[in-house]
Design an enzyme around this catalytic site. Structure first.
Site, PDB file in Angstrom:
ATOM      1  N   LYS A 146     -39.985  -1.792 -30.650  1.00  0.00           N
ATOM      2  CA  LYS A 146     -39.005  -1.838 -29.558  1.00  0.00           C
ATOM      3  C   LYS A 146     -38.478  -0.436 -29.308  1.00  0.00           C
ATOM      4  CE  LYS A 146     -34.713  -3.712 -30.002  1.00  0.00           C
ATOM      5  NZ  LYS A 146     -33.858  -2.514 -29.755  1.00  0.00           N
ATOM      6  N   GLU A 199     -29.193  -6.089 -23.069  1.00  0.00           N
ATOM      7  CA  GLU A 199     -27.981  -6.054 -23.900  1.00  0.00           C
ATOM      8  C   GLU A 199     -26.757  -5.730 -23.060  1.00  0.00           C
ATOM      9  OE1 GLU A 199     -28.250  -3.931 -27.604  1.00  0.00           O
ATOM     10  OE2 GLU A 199     -26.127  -4.266 -28.051  1.00  0.00           O
TER      11      GLU A 199
HETATM   12  O1  KIV Z   1     -30.908  -3.033 -33.495  1.00  0.00           O
HETATM   13  C1  KIV Z   1     -30.769  -4.210 -33.153  1.00  0.00           C
HETATM   14  O2  KIV Z   1     -30.418  -5.087 -33.952  1.00  0.00           O
HETATM   15  C2  KIV Z   1     -31.034  -4.534 -31.758  1.00  0.00           C
HETATM   16  C3  KIV Z   1     -30.694  -5.922 -31.297  1.00  0.00           C
HETATM   17  C4  KIV Z   1     -29.258  -6.126 -31.301  1.00  0.00           C
HETATM   18  C5  KIV Z   1     -31.315  -6.245 -30.006  1.00  0.00           C
HETATM   19  O3  KIV Z   1     -31.491  -3.711 -31.031  1.00  0.00           O
END
Ligand code: KIV
Length: 263
Positions: free
Chosen positions: A115, A181
């Site tokens: 991600k 988010e």
């Molecule tokens: O780092 C994380 O836990 C996240 C989530 C809150 C989406 O990016």
């Protein structure tokens, strides 16, 4: 012979519009055991580890060294959920080469996707990673790694057309899903309706294709941490403290160990 790969990025795409996608963060052996046992669709080794595991007050300090350990521990356990590793701050921003090397390393350690935070500015990098076989989950709206620029963790994405431009850019670049988010529910609904790929919300209201929360927030493991968008299902800290107090008391009173607990 077919291999059971658990939830794949294709399966997540198939789920859009059919049923809601469930996601949770995990950082270590125990949180991964729980995520696997419950059967979430997605487990994210989030860079939120910086805050909930290492005690920093933002996500910027964590790096590849710590994230490698978290990804390894979680990957030892997670079989069915799609395992996504969060790229920490400055592991992908400095250069494409560094980003590919770090993302590739997460896949070697057992993650099935990475991600990255960002919209149009990061679309060319997403395309590159995907072209080299690294599935990418995008992250739009409030990007915690940019909190210094925002001046705090402020609501983003009020301009839904602007947000959609970013969402389409990451989708066109090949992202298989997007985290939204801290954006208004109405913006999240608009993005969800206009994307082919699933949206996974956190503080984005009820209209996204899925929801994710941080493990420690759901279980109330950190006292005093409360967010409007979190539902806390347990006073984990309180319950664990009580148990530890009972252990301590039993030791002080000579009640532990008993005959049965001795050799
Ligand atoms: O780092 C994380 O836990 C996240 C989530 C809150 C989406 O990016």
């Amino acid at each position: 012979m077919g291999v059971n790969m658990g939830i794949t990025v294709r399966e997540l795409l198939r789920l859009k519009g059919k049923r809601r996608i469930t996601a949770i963060t995990a950082y270590d052996y125990v949180s991964a055991l729980l995520a696997e046992a419950v059967g979430f669709d997605v487990v994210l080794v989030g860079d939120s580890a910086a805050m909930v595991v290492h005690g920093y007050d933002n996500t910027l300090p964590i790096g590849m060294d710590e994230m490698r350990l978290h990804v390894r521990a979680v990957a030892r356990v997670v079989k069915n959920p799609l395992l996504v590793a969060d790229m920490p701050f400055m592991s992908y921003q400095p250069s494409e080469e560094e980003a590919i090397r770090n993302a590739g390393e997460f896949l070697k350690l057992g993650a099935e996707a990475v991600k990255v935070e960002g919209g149009r500015e990061i679309a060319p990098l997403i395309a590159k990673l995907v072209s080299y076989g690294i599935p990418v989950m995008a992250h739009l709206g409030m990007n915690p790694q940019k909190f210094r620029v925002y001046g705090g963790y402020r609501l983003q994405g009020r301009d839904k057309e602007e947000l959609l431009r970013d969402a389409l850019a990451v989708q066109d670049a090949g992202a298989f899903a997007v985290v939204l988010e801290k954006v208004p529910s109405e913006s999240a609904r608009y993005i969800t309706e206009n994307l082919r790929i699933p949206t996974i919300g956190i503080g984005a209201g009820p209209h996204t294709d899925g929801q994710i929360l941080v493990f420690h927030d759901v279980l109330g493991l950190i006292p005093g941490l409360e967010f409007k968008f979190v539902r806390r299902y347990l006073d984990g800290f309180g319950l664990m403290k009580e148990a530890l107090e009972r252990f301590k008391r039993d030791v002080l009173e000579g009640d532990f160990p008993s005959e049965k607990e001795s050799f």
